[in-house]
Design an enzyme around this catalytic site. Structure first.
Site, PDB file in Angstrom:
ATOM      1  N   ARG A  35       0.846  -1.205   0.000  1.00  0.00           N
ATOM      2  CA  ARG A  35       0.000   0.000   0.000  1.00  0.00           C
ATOM      3  C   ARG A  35       0.879   1.252   0.000  1.00  0.00           C
ATOM      4  O   ARG A  35       1.358   1.695   1.048  1.00  0.00           O
ATOM      5  CB  ARG A  35      -0.950  -0.041   1.196  1.00  0.00           C
ATOM      6  N   TYR A 153      -1.931 -22.077   7.850  1.00  0.00           N
ATOM      7  CA  TYR A 153      -1.231 -20.928   8.461  1.00  0.00           C
ATOM      8  C   TYR A 153      -0.153 -21.467   9.391  1.00  0.00           C
ATOM      9  O   TYR A 153       1.005 -21.007   9.341  1.00  0.00           O
ATOM     10  CB  TYR A 153      -2.209 -20.011   9.210  1.00  0.00           C
ATOM     11  N   PHE A 190      -4.198  -8.033  11.622  1.00  0.00           N
ATOM     12  CA  PHE A 190      -4.062  -9.461  11.325  1.00  0.00           C
ATOM     13  C   PHE A 190      -5.416 -10.182  11.240  1.00  0.00           C
ATOM     14  O   PHE A 190      -5.699 -10.883  10.259  1.00  0.00           O
ATOM     15  CB  PHE A 190      -3.175 -10.102  12.406  1.00  0.00           C
TER      16      PHE A 190
HETATM   17  P1  NDP Z   1      -0.969  -6.721   9.786  1.00  0.00           P
HETATM   18  O1  NDP Z   1      -2.041  -7.246   8.909  1.00  0.00           O
HETATM   19  O2  NDP Z   1      -1.283  -5.571  10.665  1.00  0.00           O
HETATM   20  O3  NDP Z   1       0.317  -6.369   8.884  1.00  0.00           O
HETATM   21  C1  NDP Z   1       0.758  -7.221   7.867  1.00  0.00           C
HETATM   22  C2  NDP Z   1       1.759  -6.500   7.012  1.00  0.00           C
HETATM   23  O4  NDP Z   1       2.232  -7.425   5.997  1.00  0.00           O
HETATM   24  C3  NDP Z   1       1.171  -5.303   6.277  1.00  0.00           C
HETATM   25  O5  NDP Z   1       2.084  -4.238   6.334  1.00  0.00           O
HETATM   26  C4  NDP Z   1       1.010  -5.787   4.842  1.00  0.00           C
HETATM   27  O6  NDP Z   1       1.231  -4.706   3.953  1.00  0.00           O
HETATM   28  C5  NDP Z   1       2.177  -6.779   4.730  1.00  0.00           C
HETATM   29  N1  NDP Z   1       1.975  -7.757   3.671  1.00  0.00           N
HETATM   30  C6  NDP Z   1       1.046  -8.736   3.582  1.00  0.00           C
HETATM   31  N2  NDP Z   1       1.160  -9.396   2.423  1.00  0.00           N
HETATM   32  C7  NDP Z   1       2.192  -8.810   1.750  1.00  0.00           C
HETATM   33  C8  NDP Z   1       2.788  -9.022   0.487  1.00  0.00           C
HETATM   34  N3  NDP Z   1       2.348  -9.990  -0.330  1.00  0.00           N
HETATM   35  N4  NDP Z   1       3.834  -8.246   0.109  1.00  0.00           N
HETATM   36  C9  NDP Z   1       4.278  -7.255   0.930  1.00  0.00           C
HETATM   37  N5  NDP Z   1       3.743  -7.008   2.135  1.00  0.00           N
HETATM   38  C10 NDP Z   1       2.707  -7.763   2.533  1.00  0.00           C
HETATM   39  O7  NDP Z   1      -0.473  -7.973  10.652  1.00  0.00           O
HETATM   40  P2  NDP Z   1       0.681  -8.132  11.757  1.00  0.00           P
HETATM   41  O8  NDP Z   1       1.476  -6.915  11.898  1.00  0.00           O
HETATM   42  O9  NDP Z   1       0.035  -8.711  12.953  1.00  0.00           O
HETATM   43  O10 NDP Z   1       1.516  -9.297  11.070  1.00  0.00           O
HETATM   44  C11 NDP Z   1       2.889  -9.179  10.757  1.00  0.00           C
HETATM   45  C12 NDP Z   1       3.509 -10.563  10.801  1.00  0.00           C
HETATM   46  O11 NDP Z   1       3.395 -11.093  12.116  1.00  0.00           O
HETATM   47  C13 NDP Z   1       2.869 -11.595   9.867  1.00  0.00           C
HETATM   48  O12 NDP Z   1       3.908 -12.382   9.317  1.00  0.00           O
HETATM   49  C14 NDP Z   1       1.993 -12.415  10.821  1.00  0.00           C
HETATM   50  O13 NDP Z   1       1.801 -13.724  10.326  1.00  0.00           O
HETATM   51  C15 NDP Z   1       2.833 -12.398  12.064  1.00  0.00           C
HETATM   52  N6  NDP Z   1       2.164 -12.655  13.329  1.00  0.00           N
HETATM   53  C16 NDP Z   1       1.041 -11.945  13.701  1.00  0.00           C
HETATM   54  C17 NDP Z   1       0.447 -12.190  14.926  1.00  0.00           C
HETATM   55  C18 NDP Z   1      -0.797 -11.496  15.378  1.00  0.00           C
HETATM   56  O14 NDP Z   1      -1.543 -12.063  16.209  1.00  0.00           O
HETATM   57  N7  NDP Z   1      -1.061 -10.275  14.918  1.00  0.00           N
HETATM   58  C19 NDP Z   1       1.023 -13.173  15.860  1.00  0.00           C
HETATM   59  C20 NDP Z   1       2.185 -13.846  15.360  1.00  0.00           C
HETATM   60  C21 NDP Z   1       2.729 -13.573  14.152  1.00  0.00           C
HETATM   61  P3  NDP Z   1       0.417  -4.407   2.607  1.00  0.00           P
HETATM   62  O15 NDP Z   1      -0.967  -4.962   2.781  1.00  0.00           O
HETATM   63  O16 NDP Z   1       0.488  -2.921   2.476  1.00  0.00           O
HETATM   64  O17 NDP Z   1       1.209  -5.107   1.553  1.00  0.00           O
HETATM   65  C1  8X3 Z   2      -0.891 -15.294  14.840  1.00  0.00           C
HETATM   66  C2  8X3 Z   2      -1.147 -15.891  16.170  1.00  0.00           C
HETATM   67  O1  8X3 Z   2      -2.332 -17.820  17.375  1.00  0.00           O
HETATM   68  O2  8X3 Z   2      -3.654 -16.451  15.847  1.00  0.00           O
HETATM   69  O3  8X3 Z   2       0.242 -15.842  14.258  1.00  0.00           O
HETATM   70  O4  8X3 Z   2      -2.077 -18.023  14.989  1.00  0.00           O
HETATM   71  S1  8X3 Z   2      -2.349 -17.101  16.080  1.00  0.00           S
END
Ligand code: NDP
Ligand code: 8X3
Length: 255
Positions: A35, A153, A190
């Site tokens: 974005r 996932y 997320f």
């Molecule tokens: P968000 O959805 O808030 O952020 C995700 C980010 O990933 C966005 O900036 C998005 O940017 C980017 N993204 C997704 N797909 C793509 C792509 N194809 N290319 C480039 N950028 C991409 O989620 P989180 O901050 O929570 O997640 C970040 C990471 O942490 C992920 O890997 C998630 O699996 C992991 N995680 C999250 C947890 C949670 O509970 N929130 C717990 C554990 C791990 P844009 O859409 O602009 O491309």
């Molecule tokens: C995100 C945390 O527990 O929802 O990675 O899979 S959980």
């Protein structure tokens, strides 16, 4: 230039909070996401607030050619990346195995596994030349334990766990640190992404508890990156107080 951090998925959640944290600590930043308007806004805010240089590097991590071209063609002064926060990723759907969408599975595998590999390899090549660097891969507690309807996932995050171990071994000879961070439930975008814009279901995920925030995780990312050169956190799992593992939560706010 000061120290340089490249953060994928900087337009939201952990990545965005990490961008502010590293910026506040004087790092110059390369910020990625799809974005572009969010990248522009973030670059303007962080650049002026902390007086650091911010380079926008928009690409889809699934686009192999674009990833290698974008990172390979960085201006020379931006190639000295000290820290990679390999964070872009997502969950799509929460469905029983036989009912889940193949399209969701493909997107998760292409993003969380292949995208992380592409970015990791492109940056590792730059770090190997300088014989230094730190790669922080964003895994999850879902990469440690599988839960019901978490199937692919969880598999994608188990893959990140294995990839981090493999990178740590293969990059040892280049003095490159590899850290895997495994957060539990954190309220970012997320769940909204996972449940495809269904705000009510997304909100339910965090009902009765104070989940982790993007800032909580950014603090941990920065902590790992700020340790002395000879110290490497290999693997770090973090949950909020009310989460024991992927299944057990205490959602009683009065306890
Ligand atoms: P968000 O959805 O808030 O952020 C995700 C980010 O990933 C966005 O900036 C998005 O940017 C980017 N993204 C997704 N797909 C793509 C792509 N194809 N290319 C480039 N950028 C991409 O989620 P989180 O901050 O929570 O997640 C970040 C990471 O942490 C992920 O890997 C998630 O699996 C992991 N995680 C999250 C947890 C949670 O509970 N929130 C717990 C554990 C791990 P844009 O859409 O602009 O491309
Ligand atoms: C995100 C945390 O527990 O929802 O990675 O899979 S959980």
């Amino acid at each position: 230039m000061g120290k340089i951090v490249l953060i994928t998925g900087a337009t939201s959640g952990f990545g965005k909070a990490a961008a502010y944290k590293f910026g506040a600590q004087g790092y110059d930043l390369i910020i990625n996401g799809r974005r572009t308007e969010r990248l522009e806004q973030l670059a303007a805010e962080i650049g002026s607030k902390y007086n650091v240089a911010v380079l926008q590097l928009p690409f889809d991590v699934r686009d192999e050619k674009k990833v290698f071209a974008s990172i390979g063609n960085l201006p020379d002064n931006w190639k000295a990346i000290d820290v990679l926060v390999n964070n872009a990723g997502l969950a799509l759907g929460r469905d029983f195995f036989e009912e889940a969408s193949l399209e969701d599975w493909n997107t998760m595998i292409d993003t969380n596994v292949k995208g992380l590999l592409y970015v990791g390899k492109a940056v590792a090549q730059l770090m190997a030349r300088r014989k230094q660097g730190h790669i922080i891969n964003m895994s999850s507690i879902a990469g440690k334990e599988v839960y019901e309807k978490g199937n692919v996932y969880c598999a994608s995050k188990f893959a990140v766990d294995a990839i981090s171990q493999g990178m740590r071994i293969d990059l040892l000879r280049h003095n490159i640190k590899v850290t895997s961070i495994n957060p539990g439930a954190a309220e970012t975008e997320f769940s909204l992404v996972r449940f495809k814009g269904d705000q009510a279901t997304a909100k339910k995920t965090y009902e009765g508890m104070i989940p982790l925030s993007g800032q909580d995780v950014a603090e941990v990312i920065f902590y790992c990156a700020s340790l002395p050169p000879h110290v490497c956190i290999n693997d770090l799992t973090i949950t909020c107080l009310q989460q024991a593992n992927t299944v057990y939560f205490n959602r009683d706010t009065n306890s």
